[in-house]
Design a protein around this motif. Structure first.
Motif, mmCIF file in Angstrom:
data_model
loop_
_atom_site.group_PDB
_atom_site.id
_atom_site.type_symbol
_atom_site.label_atom_id
_atom_site.label_comp_id
_atom_site.label_asym_id
_atom_site.label_seq_id
_atom_site.Cartn_x
_atom_site.Cartn_y
_atom_site.Cartn_z
ATOM 1 N N THR A 115 0.855 -1.197 0.000
ATOM 2 C CA THR A 115 0.000 0.000 0.000
ATOM 3 C C THR A 115 0.889 1.244 0.000
ATOM 4 O O THR A 115 2.092 1.156 0.276
ATOM 5 C CB THR A 115 -0.902 0.080 1.253
ATOM 6 O OG1 THR A 115 -0.079 0.323 2.408
ATOM 7 C CG2 THR A 115 -1.695 -1.199 1.473
ATOM 8 N N THR A 116 0.263 2.370 -0.299
ATOM 9 C CA THR A 116 0.971 3.659 -0.275
ATOM 10 C C THR A 116 0.279 4.567 0.724
ATOM 11 O O THR A 116 -0.957 4.549 0.823
ATOM 12 C CB THR A 116 0.888 4.311 -1.676
ATOM 13 O OG1 THR A 116 1.427 3.391 -2.610
ATOM 14 C CG2 THR A 116 1.682 5.600 -1.736
ATOM 15 N N ILE A 117 1.064 5.349 1.463
ATOM 16 C CA ILE A 117 0.455 6.291 2.424
ATOM 17 C C ILE A 117 -0.129 7.471 1.652
ATOM 18 O O ILE A 117 0.576 8.199 0.965
ATOM 19 C CB ILE A 117 1.488 6.796 3.445
ATOM 20 C CG1 ILE A 117 2.083 5.623 4.226
ATOM 21 C CG2 ILE A 117 0.846 7.807 4.389
ATOM 22 C CD1 ILE A 117 3.142 6.017 5.237
ATOM 23 N N GLU A 118 -1.465 7.649 1.806
ATOM 24 C CA GLU A 118 -2.189 8.711 1.075
ATOM 25 C C GLU A 118 -2.387 9.951 1.921
ATOM 26 O O GLU A 118 -2.494 11.051 1.413
ATOM 27 C CB GLU A 118 -3.598 8.196 0.733
ATOM 28 C CG GLU A 118 -3.753 7.722 -0.663
ATOM 29 C CD GLU A 118 -5.214 7.471 -0.995
ATOM 30 O OE1 GLU A 118 -6.065 7.392 -0.097
ATOM 31 O OE2 GLU A 118 -5.488 7.338 -2.186
ATOM 32 N N LYS A 119 -2.494 9.749 3.237
ATOM 33 C CA LYS A 119 -2.790 10.886 4.117
ATOM 34 C C LYS A 119 -2.255 10.563 5.512
ATOM 35 O O LYS A 119 -2.337 9.402 5.950
ATOM 36 C CB LYS A 119 -4.313 11.066 4.171
ATOM 37 C CG LYS A 119 -4.783 12.290 4.919
ATOM 38 C CD LYS A 119 -6.306 12.393 4.850
ATOM 39 C CE LYS A 119 -6.799 13.498 5.750
ATOM 40 N NZ LYS A 119 -8.219 13.417 6.031
ATOM 41 N N ILE A 120 -1.714 11.561 6.185
ATOM 42 C CA ILE A 120 -1.265 11.374 7.582
ATOM 43 C C ILE A 120 -1.903 12.479 8.409
ATOM 44 O O ILE A 120 -1.793 13.661 8.070
ATOM 45 C CB ILE A 120 0.274 11.463 7.700
ATOM 46 C CG1 ILE A 120 0.953 10.408 6.814
ATOM 47 C CG2 ILE A 120 0.706 11.316 9.158
ATOM 48 C CD1 ILE A 120 2.477 10.495 6.787
ATOM 49 N N THR A 121 -2.584 12.098 9.488
ATOM 50 C CA THR A 121 -3.178 13.088 10.391
ATOM 51 C C THR A 121 -2.495 12.973 11.752
ATOM 52 O O THR A 121 -2.440 11.875 12.317
ATOM 53 C CB THR A 121 -4.697 12.821 10.566
ATOM 54 O OG1 THR A 121 -5.287 12.731 9.266
ATOM 55 C CG2 THR A 121 -5.370 13.908 11.371
ATOM 56 N N ILE A 122 -1.971 14.086 12.242
ATOM 57 C CA ILE A 122 -1.405 14.075 13.605
ATOM 58 C C ILE A 122 -2.565 14.286 14.565
ATOM 59 O O ILE A 122 -3.290 15.272 14.463
ATOM 60 C CB ILE A 122 -0.341 15.180 13.751
ATOM 61 C CG1 ILE A 122 0.811 14.894 12.793
ATOM 62 C CG2 ILE A 122 0.171 15.256 15.198
ATOM 63 C CD1 ILE A 122 1.806 16.006 12.649
ATOM 64 N N GLU A 123 -2.766 13.337 15.471
ATOM 65 C CA GLU A 123 -3.982 13.337 16.286
ATOM 66 C C GLU A 123 -3.856 14.085 17.604
ATOM 67 O O GLU A 123 -4.864 14.476 18.186
ATOM 68 C CB GLU A 123 -4.421 11.882 16.592
ATOM 69 C CG GLU A 123 -4.807 11.071 15.364
ATOM 70 C CD GLU A 123 -6.183 11.435 14.823
ATOM 71 O OE1 GLU A 123 -6.884 12.244 15.438
ATOM 72 O OE2 GLU A 123 -6.534 10.902 13.747
ATOM 73 N N ASN A 124 -2.623 14.233 18.132
ATOM 74 C CA ASN A 124 -2.546 14.801 19.490
ATOM 75 C C ASN A 124 -1.386 15.786 19.624
ATOM 76 O O ASN A 124 -0.515 15.871 18.753
ATOM 77 C CB ASN A 124 -2.407 13.682 20.534
ATOM 78 C CG ASN A 124 -1.126 12.878 20.367
ATOM 79 O OD1 ASN A 124 -0.472 12.940 19.329
ATOM 80 N ND2 ASN A 124 -0.762 12.138 21.376
ATOM 81 N N GLU A 125 -1.422 16.538 20.721
ATOM 82 C CA GLU A 125 -0.397 17.567 20.925
ATOM 83 C C GLU A 125 0.981 16.959 21.106
ATOM 84 O O GLU A 125 1.981 17.511 20.671
ATOM 85 C CB GLU A 125 -0.758 18.417 22.146
ATOM 86 C CG GLU A 125 -1.867 19.400 21.818
ATOM 87 C CD GLU A 125 -2.410 20.119 23.043
ATOM 88 O OE1 GLU A 125 -1.927 19.856 24.176
ATOM 89 O OE2 GLU A 125 -3.329 20.941 22.856
#
Ligand SMILES: Cc1cc2nc3c(=O)[nH]c(=O)nc-3n(C[C@H](O)[C@H](O)[C@H](O)COP(=O)(O)OP(=O)(O)OC[C@H]3O[C@@H](n4cnc5c(N)ncnc54)[C@H](O)[C@@H]3O)c2cc1C
Ligand code: FES
Length: 281
Positions: A10-20
């Motif tokens: 698979t390929t990474i399409e999106k990265i979300t940083i969830e916390n401080e």
């Protein structure tokens, strides 16, 4: 015969940083091969082995919902000394990740239909519960379930997972939300207190209800007695275990408790089933 140890690309399409603290990231992955994408049919509560090539693999719960065609998400906590979770956190958009799965059993979604559902989550174990809530709130599914109540928490406001989504759920009429933090800050206007204490205050009725509980061991330890006190039967309380694993497919014998392999017979168990296991947890 297909090699069960061979990861799909698979390929990474999106990265979300969830916390401080920036040690929780959600990765959206896209399969490189169309037929593998179509073949990856998962259920709420299942997990997959994620591979960082040249480093290793580790089991991670599937955080997206099976109702969202083509979307596959995992939320990963980086352990300071964790080989694979650190390597995953160092990955960038477009990098290749291996995926083996879907693995394990799942939340009993058909059995939950027609019942009121109380979802109780804490910390980063909330990932597969997020999948389940998204599944139940989906327009084609919502009418199959009764009243939905969510009690979830984190150590502080910055540590709450899926903050935008929690706000959207709070604004809806078809799910009752109780979001709490152990310790608030000057901006926090919501509940303050540990998840089991808030659950006891909210006191959801056990009549025709099933509780889904995922969280750190200390939260589970104090939540099960509260549910029992409220009148929930052990067979009506469902949880998911996160213990150390290797193969993830019931072959290596690394994850057994008594006669059960957590990777194959679990990770989802009722509290009644857990009580029947030898006390190794
Ligand atoms: C079914 C299942 C679902 C999971 N879902 C998620 C998820 O959605 N998101 C997520 O962030 N993590 C999840 N985990 C936990 C995740 O698998 C571990 O954090 C990961 O294996 C750590 O790998 P590592 O190579 O970074 O750490 P390692 O280098 O193997 O170990 C680093 C440190 O972490 C400790 N450690 C590693 N794994 C565990 C564990 N399972 N329990 C307690 N301590 C551990 C080790 O003792 C060591 O101190 C899940 C685990 C299971 C079994
Ligand atoms: S991890 Fe190998 S048997 Fe469960």
């Amino acid at each position: 015969m297909k090699n069960p140890y061979r990861p799909m690309l698979t390929t990474i399409e999106k990265i979300t940083i969830e916390n401080e603290a920036r040690d929780l990231k959600t990765f959206r992955l896209a399969f490189s091969n169309g037929s593998e994408a179509n073949g990856f049919r998962y259920r709420c509560g299942q997990f997959a082995e994620l591979t960082v090539f040249g480093v290793g693999e580790c089991p991670i719960g599937i955080a997206s919902s099976p109702m969202e065609e083509g979307i596959l998400e995992f939320t990963v906590k980086r352990y300071p000394d964790g080989l694979v979770t650190n390597a995953l956190h160092n990955c960038r958009l477009g990098d290749s990740i291996g995926v083996r799965g879907p693995l394990g059993n799942s939340f009993p979604m058909e059995r939950l239909e027609g019942s009121d559902i109380v979802v109780i989550g804490g910390g980063f174990a909330f990932t597969t519960l997020r999948s389940t809530i998204r599944y139940m709130l989906h327009e084609t599914n919502r009418a199959k379930f009764g009243k939905l109540t969510l009690v979830c928490g984190a150590r502080n406001p910055g540590e709450l997972l899926y903050k935008d989504e929690l706000k959207q759920w709070e604004a809806r009429q078809d799910i009752e939300t109780h979001i709490t933090v152990d310790e608030g800050d000057e901006h926090w206007k919501g509940l303050q207190g540990f998840v089991p204490a808030i659950l006891e205050q909210v006191a959801p009725s056990p009549e025709g209800a099933i509780a889904l509980v995922c969280g750190p061991p200390i939260m589970l330890k104090y939540t099960f007695p509260v549910l029992t006190k409220l009148g929930f039967q052990p067979s009506e309380v469902v949880t998911s275990l996160e213990m150390r694993m290797k193969c993830g497919i019931g072959l290596c014998g690394r994850c057994n408790i008594g006669s059960k392999y957590i990777c194959r017979d679990g990770p989802v168990f009722t509290y009644e089933e857990l009580q029947a296991l030898p006390p190794e947890l």
